[in-house]
Design a protein around this motif. Structure first.
Motif, PDB file in Angstrom:
ATOM      1  N   PHE A   1       0.843  -1.203   0.000  1.00 42.92           N
ATOM      2  CA  PHE A   1       0.000   0.000   0.000  1.00 42.92           C
ATOM      3  C   PHE A   1       0.881   1.257   0.000  1.00 42.92           C
ATOM      4  O   PHE A   1       0.647   2.199  -0.766  1.00 42.92           O
ATOM      5  N   ALA A   2       1.862   1.260   0.895  1.00 44.23           N
ATOM      6  CA  ALA A   2       2.723   2.433   1.018  1.00 44.23           C
ATOM      7  C   ALA A   2       3.544   2.648  -0.255  1.00 44.23           C
ATOM      8  O   ALA A   2       3.694   3.792  -0.713  1.00 44.23           O
ATOM      9  N   GLU A   3       4.061   1.575  -0.830  1.00 44.10           N
ATOM     10  CA  GLU A   3       4.854   1.709  -2.052  1.00 44.10           C
ATOM     11  C   GLU A   3       4.003   2.257  -3.195  1.00 44.10           C
ATOM     12  O   GLU A   3       4.442   3.155  -3.932  1.00 44.10           O
ATOM     13  N   ASP A   4       2.799   1.719  -3.366  1.00 45.07           N
ATOM     14  CA  ASP A   4       1.934   2.205  -4.445  1.00 45.07           C
ATOM     15  C   ASP A   4       1.508   3.651  -4.196  1.00 45.07           C
ATOM     16  O   ASP A   4       1.401   4.449  -5.139  1.00 45.07           O
TER      17      ASP A   4
ATOM     18  N   ALA B   1      14.094   3.643  -1.991  1.00 45.51           N
ATOM     19  CA  ALA B   1      14.444   3.211  -3.350  1.00 45.51           C
ATOM     20  C   ALA B   1      13.501   3.810  -4.384  1.00 45.51           C
ATOM     21  O   ALA B   1      13.884   3.994  -5.547  1.00 45.51           O
ATOM     22  N   LEU B   2      12.287   4.141  -3.979  1.00 49.58           N
ATOM     23  CA  LEU B   2      11.339   4.770  -4.892  1.00 49.58           C
ATOM     24  C   LEU B   2      11.613   6.264  -5.066  1.00 49.58           C
ATOM     25  O   LEU B   2      11.102   6.893  -5.989  1.00 49.58           O
TER      26      LEU B   2
ATOM     27  N   ALA C   1      -0.777   6.598   4.099  1.00 44.64           N
ATOM     28  CA  ALA C   1       0.093   5.631   3.428  1.00 44.64           C
ATOM     29  C   ALA C   1      -0.678   4.458   2.851  1.00 44.64           C
ATOM     30  O   ALA C   1      -0.073   3.569   2.247  1.00 44.64           O
ATOM     31  N   ASP C   2      -1.995   4.440   3.030  1.00 40.43           N
ATOM     32  CA  ASP C   2      -2.787   3.284   2.606  1.00 40.43           C
ATOM     33  C   ASP C   2      -3.788   3.664   1.519  1.00 40.43           C
ATOM     34  O   ASP C   2      -4.982   3.398   1.615  1.00 40.43           O
ATOM     35  N   LEU C   3      -3.257   4.275   0.450  1.00 42.21           N
ATOM     36  CA  LEU C   3      -4.076   4.668  -0.702  1.00 42.21           C
ATOM     37  C   LEU C   3      -3.552   3.934  -1.937  1.00 42.21           C
ATOM     38  O   LEU C   3      -3.022   4.556  -2.862  1.00 42.21           O
TER      39      LEU C   3
ATOM     40  N   ARG D   1       1.905  -3.309  -7.002  1.00 40.18           N
ATOM     41  CA  ARG D   1       2.364  -4.132  -5.879  1.00 40.18           C
ATOM     42  C   ARG D   1       1.177  -4.689  -5.100  1.00 40.18           C
ATOM     43  O   ARG D   1       1.139  -5.872  -4.763  1.00 40.18           O
ATOM     44  N   THR D   2       0.212  -3.837  -4.821  1.00 42.11           N
ATOM     45  CA  THR D   2      -0.986  -4.287  -4.111  1.00 42.11           C
ATOM     46  C   THR D   2      -1.762  -5.293  -4.945  1.00 42.11           C
ATOM     47  O   THR D   2      -2.200  -6.335  -4.435  1.00 42.11           O
TER      48      THR D   2
END
Length: 244
Positions: free
Chosen positions: A56-59, A88-89, A127-129, A220-221
């Motif tokens: 979630f956070a990465e997306d 890294a993002l 962070a959860d979008l 990712r999600t």
């Protein structure tokens, strides 16, 4: 709740856009993954739950960095794995120095952002979008920029997914539970804008996650959730204790 004022427009290193034209610095809080998204425990074992929280956070961060309105993203976290992945993002990761809960972390992150760009507007973003779309985020931030402080309510119309502060204004976050009411009572302007569902759809439950996937979750999600169903049918969904 007080009457919301409607805002409708006309239609490791600093986190920067490849084309850094955006004005905004965003602050994204992330608790340690072992503690994150506990309400997903019924739909996913501890290991999958942690992986989903990171996805979630990465997306979210990847989409935010791709938005034309955003210059940089500061992630406040003490989780080493999450810090490495988000750095890294392109996110600047800062530790949760206050260690006093979500709102203290957000206030600290806003101060860190302004230490780098004092004249930039700042916004706290959940962070959860995982379905976040860069263009929709840009539309919300464009409206937010018209006010000293503004916020966007979540899909459930109870919480908040974004809170903004113009240069010189304090963020004054009051996230958690019925934060929509608290932010409105604090004088922040509620952004009432259609067509930005991806900025409103945070994920706390399996139902929320299904809604985000239906909107079009990030890669990712989507990959983790798609892999879950065959594994669940085969009885392979992880149920080991956290840290096993």
């Amino acid at each position: 709740m007080g009457a919301a004022r409607e805002a409708r427009p006309e239609e490791g290193e600093p986190a920067t856009n490849p084309d850094p034209t955006g004005a905004w610095s965003l602050v994204v809080p992330l608790k340690p993954l072992v503690l994150a998204k506990s309400r997903l425990s019924g739909a996913a074992g501890p290991l999958l739950r942690r992986r989903l929280a990171l996805a979630f956070a990465e997306d979210t961060v990847a989409a935010a960095l791709a938005s034309s309105a955003v210059r940089d993203v500061f992630v406040v976290t003490d989780d080493r794995a999450a810090a490495a992945a988000l750095s890294a993002l392109g996110a600047r990761v800062v530790p949760d120095v206050p260690a006093a809960g979500l709102n203290a972390a957000l206030a600290y992150g806003a101060r860190a952002a302004r230490a780098v760009r004092p004249a930039a507007p700042v916004a706290a973003l959940n962070a959860d979008l995982p379905a976040l779309r860069p263009a929709e985020l840009a539309r919300v931030l464009t409206v937010a920029g018209e006010f000293p402080r503004a916020f966007l309510g979540d899909a459930a119309e109870i919480g908040t997914t974004l809170l903004s502060a113009s240069p010189g204004a304090e963020l004054r976050p009051a996230f958690g539970g019925p934060s929509r009411q608290r932010h409105s009572a604090s004088g922040a302007v509620e952004i009432l804008l259609g067509g930005v569902d991806s900025v409103r759809q945070d994920v706390d439950t399996a139902e929320d996650l299904r809604a985000a996937v239906a909107l079009g979750a990030g890669p990712r999600t989507s990959a983790l959730w798609a892999a879950r169903e065959p594994a669940r049918r085969a009885g392979r969904v992880d149920s080991r204790p956290a840290g096993a």
